[in-house]
Enzyme design. Sequence first.
Site, PDB file in Angstrom:
ATOM      1  N   GLY A   1       0.830  -1.194   0.000  1.00 29.82           N
ATOM      2  CA  GLY A   1       0.000   0.000   0.000  1.00 29.82           C
ATOM      3  C   GLY A   1       0.871   1.253   0.000  1.00 29.82           C
TER       4      GLY A   1
ATOM      5  N   SER B   1       6.415  -4.581  -2.136  1.00 32.61           N
ATOM      6  CA  SER B   1       6.022  -3.230  -2.517  1.00 32.61           C
ATOM      7  C   SER B   1       6.288  -2.285  -1.334  1.00 32.61           C
ATOM      8  CB  SER B   1       4.561  -3.230  -2.967  1.00 32.61           C
ATOM      9  OG  SER B   1       4.226  -2.044  -3.618  1.00 32.61           O
ATOM     10  N   TRP B   2       5.279  -1.540  -0.850  1.00 32.76           N
ATOM     11  CA  TRP B   2       5.478  -0.742   0.356  1.00 32.76           C
ATOM     12  C   TRP B   2       5.944  -1.622   1.510  1.00 32.76           C
ATOM     13  CZ3 TRP B   2       6.434   3.257   3.270  1.00 32.76           C
ATOM     14  CH2 TRP B   2       6.057   3.241   4.620  1.00 32.76           C
TER      15      TRP B   2
ATOM     16  N   ASP C   1       7.577  -5.056 -13.796  1.00 40.95           N
ATOM     17  CA  ASP C   1       6.945  -4.346 -12.682  1.00 40.95           C
ATOM     18  C   ASP C   1       6.952  -2.862 -13.015  1.00 40.95           C
ATOM     19  OD1 ASP C   1       6.228  -3.126 -10.293  1.00 40.95           O
ATOM     20  OD2 ASP C   1       7.299  -4.583  -9.052  1.00 40.95           O
TER      21      ASP C   1
ATOM     22  N   HIS D   1       4.141  -6.722 -11.087  1.00 41.93           N
ATOM     23  CA  HIS D   1       4.291  -6.292  -9.696  1.00 41.93           C
ATOM     24  C   HIS D   1       3.689  -7.280  -8.713  1.00 41.93           C
ATOM     25  CE1 HIS D   1       4.719  -3.476  -6.369  1.00 41.93           C
ATOM     26  NE2 HIS D   1       3.440  -3.622  -6.077  1.00 41.93           N
TER      27      HIS D   1
END
Length: 301
Positions: free
Chosen positions: A35, A102-103, A254, A281
């Site tokens: 996120g 990711s985050w 990605d 991704h």
Amino acid sequence: EPYQSGHIEVSDQHQLYYELYGNPKGIPVIFLHGGPGAGFSDKDKTFFDKRRYNVLFFDQRGSSRSTPFGSIKNNTTQDCVKDINKLLDFVGFDKAFVFGGSWGSTLALVYAIRHPERVSGLILRGIWLANRYAIDHYIGGGIKEFFPDVWERFGKLVPKGELPAKYYLKQMLSADSKTSDKYAYEWAYYEMSFYTIQKISGIDEILSTFSYKSMAILEAHFIANNCFLPEDFIMQNIDKIKNIKTTIVHGRFDFICTPVQAFQLNAALNNSKLNIMNAGHSGYDPENFKMLKKEMRRITS
């Protein structure tokens, strides 16, 4: 099913939802969702052999089942780092393997820099270094080189001279629910438009599988504030974690977190393995998923 779940109070304003999954006597792992704001899902448990691992899942501040929903108050990267320590103490993990995409990879790296003594190893997917390059690519127009149609839909709602993250955040925090819902939907639609290389039957179907409104609000909040980190904080402090056992899985295609970030990170580490996959991704693109499971077993052996 989790063998333990509930809420833990981490501040006067925030209660985090958590679950413990797998073998109570297994190898400790903490899962950091992306996120910011997406929360975790039952599907995330499929990365882990429940007989081998003892996995702590939790929704970060303002995310999904944590309360208050979508709250940006006292919600920074530094708060997230403190929360991880509180959660590890609460469930009795002195050290743990940290799994993040990711985050989640960003937060895992920042946490390891702050508390290397509590990290057994890092399993990272979709590296996002949260520096000016990474932010500009994702939300500053870099994506239009690959998806001009998607960028046009996202950008046309932003008045000339306004910064996309700050403007979207202002609209998502509007007291008018129609305005708030519209901008949260468009933010999430933008990301999901280039999230995977798999054929998407419908973006609405994907959005129904997770808490996209808290993700939209909190992504905009963090990005508008440069993720509450000094410029290039991770790479400037990489020496503090250069010997931690690390594996990186990154999709060649990605478009959210560009592969160059994974190469940069891997080159700066002494004990890292880089796996570049024929994938996008999403951690559930088949090549990413298979490699994450394989590397999870290797790095924890």
